[in-house]
Design a protein around this motif. Sequence first.
Motif, PDB file in Angstrom:
ATOM      1  N   GLU A   1       0.835  -1.207   0.000  1.00  6.00           N
ATOM      2  CA  GLU A   1       0.000   0.000   0.000  1.00  6.00           C
ATOM      3  C   GLU A   1       0.869   1.257   0.000  1.00  6.00           C
ATOM      4  O   GLU A   1       0.639   2.186  -0.774  1.00  6.00           O
ATOM      5  CB  GLU A   1      -0.910  -0.013   1.234  1.00  6.00           C
ATOM      6  CG  GLU A   1      -1.736   1.235   1.421  1.00  6.00           C
ATOM      7  CD  GLU A   1      -2.454   1.250   2.764  1.00  6.00           C
ATOM      8  OE1 GLU A   1      -2.809   2.351   3.197  1.00  6.00           O
ATOM      9  OE2 GLU A   1      -2.666   0.177   3.370  1.00  6.00           O
ATOM     10  N   LYS A   2       1.875   1.283   0.830  1.00 11.25           N
ATOM     11  CA  LYS A   2       2.752   2.456   0.920  1.00 11.25           C
ATOM     12  C   LYS A   2       3.681   2.559  -0.289  1.00 11.25           C
ATOM     13  O   LYS A   2       3.941   3.659  -0.770  1.00 11.25           O
ATOM     14  CB  LYS A   2       3.542   2.432   2.220  1.00 11.25           C
ATOM     15  CG  LYS A   2       2.662   2.751   3.404  1.00 11.25           C
ATOM     16  CD  LYS A   2       3.463   3.058   4.630  1.00 11.25           C
ATOM     17  CE  LYS A   2       2.513   3.513   5.719  1.00 11.25           C
ATOM     18  NZ  LYS A   2       3.174   4.207   6.778  1.00 11.25           N
ATOM     19  N   ILE A   3       4.167   1.433  -0.775  1.00 11.46           N
ATOM     20  CA  ILE A   3       5.046   1.462  -1.952  1.00 11.46           C
ATOM     21  C   ILE A   3       4.284   2.000  -3.161  1.00 11.46           C
ATOM     22  O   ILE A   3       4.806   2.835  -3.910  1.00 11.46           O
ATOM     23  CB  ILE A   3       5.640   0.069  -2.241  1.00 11.46           C
ATOM     24  CG1 ILE A   3       6.651  -0.302  -1.161  1.00 11.46           C
ATOM     25  CG2 ILE A   3       6.288   0.016  -3.624  1.00 11.46           C
ATOM     26  CD1 ILE A   3       7.139  -1.737  -1.225  1.00 11.46           C
ATOM     27  N   SER A   4       3.060   1.550  -3.367  1.00  7.05           N
ATOM     28  CA  SER A   4       2.292   2.036  -4.520  1.00  7.05           C
ATOM     29  C   SER A   4       1.960   3.518  -4.373  1.00  7.05           C
ATOM     30  O   SER A   4       1.991   4.270  -5.354  1.00  7.05           O
ATOM     31  CB  SER A   4       1.031   1.200  -4.735  1.00  7.05           C
ATOM     32  OG  SER A   4       0.149   1.314  -3.641  1.00  7.05           O
ATOM     33  N   SER A   5       1.684   3.981  -3.159  1.00 11.29           N
ATOM     34  CA  SER A   5       1.456   5.419  -2.939  1.00 11.29           C
ATOM     35  C   SER A   5       2.733   6.214  -3.155  1.00 11.29           C
ATOM     36  O   SER A   5       2.697   7.332  -3.679  1.00 11.29           O
ATOM     37  CB  SER A   5       0.925   5.668  -1.527  1.00 11.29           C
ATOM     38  OG  SER A   5      -0.429   5.332  -1.444  1.00 11.29           O
TER      39      SER A   5
ATOM     40  N   ILE B   1      -4.219   1.228  -6.392  1.00 11.30           N
ATOM     41  CA  ILE B   1      -3.713  -0.002  -5.785  1.00 11.30           C
ATOM     42  C   ILE B   1      -3.681   0.140  -4.267  1.00 11.30           C
ATOM     43  O   ILE B   1      -4.074  -0.772  -3.537  1.00 11.30           O
ATOM     44  CB  ILE B   1      -2.323  -0.368  -6.342  1.00 11.30           C
ATOM     45  CG1 ILE B   1      -2.447  -0.831  -7.797  1.00 11.30           C
ATOM     46  CG2 ILE B   1      -1.631  -1.432  -5.489  1.00 11.30           C
ATOM     47  CD1 ILE B   1      -1.130  -0.961  -8.532  1.00 11.30           C
ATOM     48  N   SER B   2      -3.241   1.291  -3.788  1.00  7.86           N
ATOM     49  CA  SER B   2      -3.220   1.535  -2.333  1.00  7.86           C
ATOM     50  C   SER B   2      -4.609   1.399  -1.732  1.00  7.86           C
ATOM     51  O   SER B   2      -4.779   0.788  -0.672  1.00  7.86           O
ATOM     52  CB  SER B   2      -2.682   2.935  -2.031  1.00  7.86           C
ATOM     53  OG  SER B   2      -1.308   3.009  -2.327  1.00  7.86           O
ATOM     54  N   LEU B   3      -5.600   1.963  -2.404  1.00 12.83           N
ATOM     55  CA  LEU B   3      -6.969   1.898  -1.890  1.00 12.83           C
ATOM     56  C   LEU B   3      -7.487   0.453  -1.911  1.00 12.83           C
ATOM     57  O   LEU B   3      -8.087  -0.004  -0.933  1.00 12.83           O
ATOM     58  CB  LEU B   3      -7.905   2.806  -2.682  1.00 12.83           C
ATOM     59  CG  LEU B   3      -9.351   2.837  -2.199  1.00 12.83           C
ATOM     60  CD1 LEU B   3      -9.434   3.374  -0.777  1.00 12.83           C
ATOM     61  CD2 LEU B   3     -10.216   3.660  -3.142  1.00 12.83           C
TER      62      LEU B   3
ATOM     63  N   GLY C   1       2.882  16.056  -5.061  1.00 11.16           N
ATOM     64  CA  GLY C   1       3.591  14.788  -4.906  1.00 11.16           C
ATOM     65  C   GLY C   1       4.447  14.776  -3.656  1.00 11.16           C
ATOM     66  O   GLY C   1       4.455  13.798  -2.898  1.00 11.16           O
ATOM     67  N   LEU C   2       5.156  15.876  -3.397  1.00  4.98           N
ATOM     68  CA  LEU C   2       6.011  15.958  -2.214  1.00  4.98           C
ATOM     69  C   LEU C   2       5.181  15.929  -0.933  1.00  4.98           C
ATOM     70  O   LEU C   2       5.574  15.277   0.045  1.00  4.98           O
ATOM     71  CB  LEU C   2       6.868  17.227  -2.263  1.00  4.98           C
ATOM     72  CG  LEU C   2       7.894  17.379  -1.144  1.00  4.98           C
ATOM     73  CD1 LEU C   2       8.878  16.216  -1.131  1.00  4.98           C
ATOM     74  CD2 LEU C   2       8.626  18.705  -1.293  1.00  4.98           C
ATOM     75  N   LEU C   3       4.044  16.582  -0.928  1.00  2.00           N
ATOM     76  CA  LEU C   3       3.166  16.548   0.241  1.00  2.00           C
ATOM     77  C   LEU C   3       2.755  15.113   0.564  1.00  2.00           C
ATOM     78  O   LEU C   3       2.750  14.700   1.728  1.00  2.00           O
ATOM     79  CB  LEU C   3       1.928  17.420   0.008  1.00  2.00           C
ATOM     80  CG  LEU C   3       0.915  17.488   1.141  1.00  2.00           C
ATOM     81  CD1 LEU C   3       1.534  18.089   2.389  1.00  2.00           C
ATOM     82  CD2 LEU C   3      -0.289  18.301   0.700  1.00  2.00           C
ATOM     83  N   ASN C   4       2.440  14.347  -0.455  1.00  2.00           N
ATOM     84  CA  ASN C   4       2.083  12.939  -0.234  1.00  2.00           C
ATOM     85  C   ASN C   4       3.269  12.124   0.273  1.00  2.00           C
ATOM     86  O   ASN C   4       3.099  11.241   1.113  1.00  2.00           O
ATOM     87  CB  ASN C   4       1.501  12.331  -1.510  1.00  2.00           C
ATOM     88  CG  ASN C   4       0.035  12.614  -1.635  1.00  2.00           C
ATOM     89  OD1 ASN C   4      -0.775  11.985  -0.965  1.00  2.00           O
ATOM     90  ND2 ASN C   4      -0.317  13.581  -2.466  1.00  2.00           N
ATOM     91  N   ILE C   5       4.465  12.415  -0.207  1.00  2.00           N
ATOM     92  CA  ILE C   5       5.665  11.750   0.313  1.00  2.00           C
ATOM     93  C   ILE C   5       5.835  12.071   1.797  1.00  2.00           C
ATOM     94  O   ILE C   5       6.147  11.194   2.607  1.00  2.00           O
ATOM     95  CB  ILE C   5       6.928  12.170  -0.481  1.00  2.00           C
ATOM     96  CG1 ILE C   5       6.885  11.640  -1.912  1.00  2.00           C
ATOM     97  CG2 ILE C   5       8.210  11.760   0.238  1.00  2.00           C
ATOM     98  CD1 ILE C   5       7.061  10.153  -2.057  1.00  2.00           C
TER      99      ILE C   5
END
Length: 138
Positions: free
Chosen positions: A4-8, A130-132, A75-79
């Motif tokens: 889940e985290k890898i795909s996010s 995929i994460s969801l 993208g950075l915020l999600n990281i």
Amino acid sequence: MKVEKISSKIASWSLIFVGIGHTITDLTSPKSETQIDFIQKMKEFPIEIMGTATNIFSFHQGFSLMMGLLLFGYGLLNILILRNNQASSIPTNIIIFNIIICVISFVLSIKYFFIVPIVFTGIALLGFAISLIIKLRK
């Protein structure tokens, strides 16, 4: 939780890459004679927005640079969310919101752009989806 985290993370990096690529391309692409002529015509087309006088080229350039910055920032915020929530899974509402944003971005990319932003927004959409899916299966 790991997949889940890898795909996010892949989805987030995809948005970062398209944001960086957009900005670099916007600032460094060589211009043909036709493009230079068109840019000059855009500079000669004045507009006034809420009391600010500018021209259509400056407005277009500002939107373009803002787009690159916002894609990179999103993208950075999600990281950063992933990094700060290492012990727990990503909240479902954030994943769903990311999917909504990526669906809209993907559709707009298909309608208005070329293969590179289509691929990167598609990767982001797929990664968050995929994460969801993995989260909902738990």
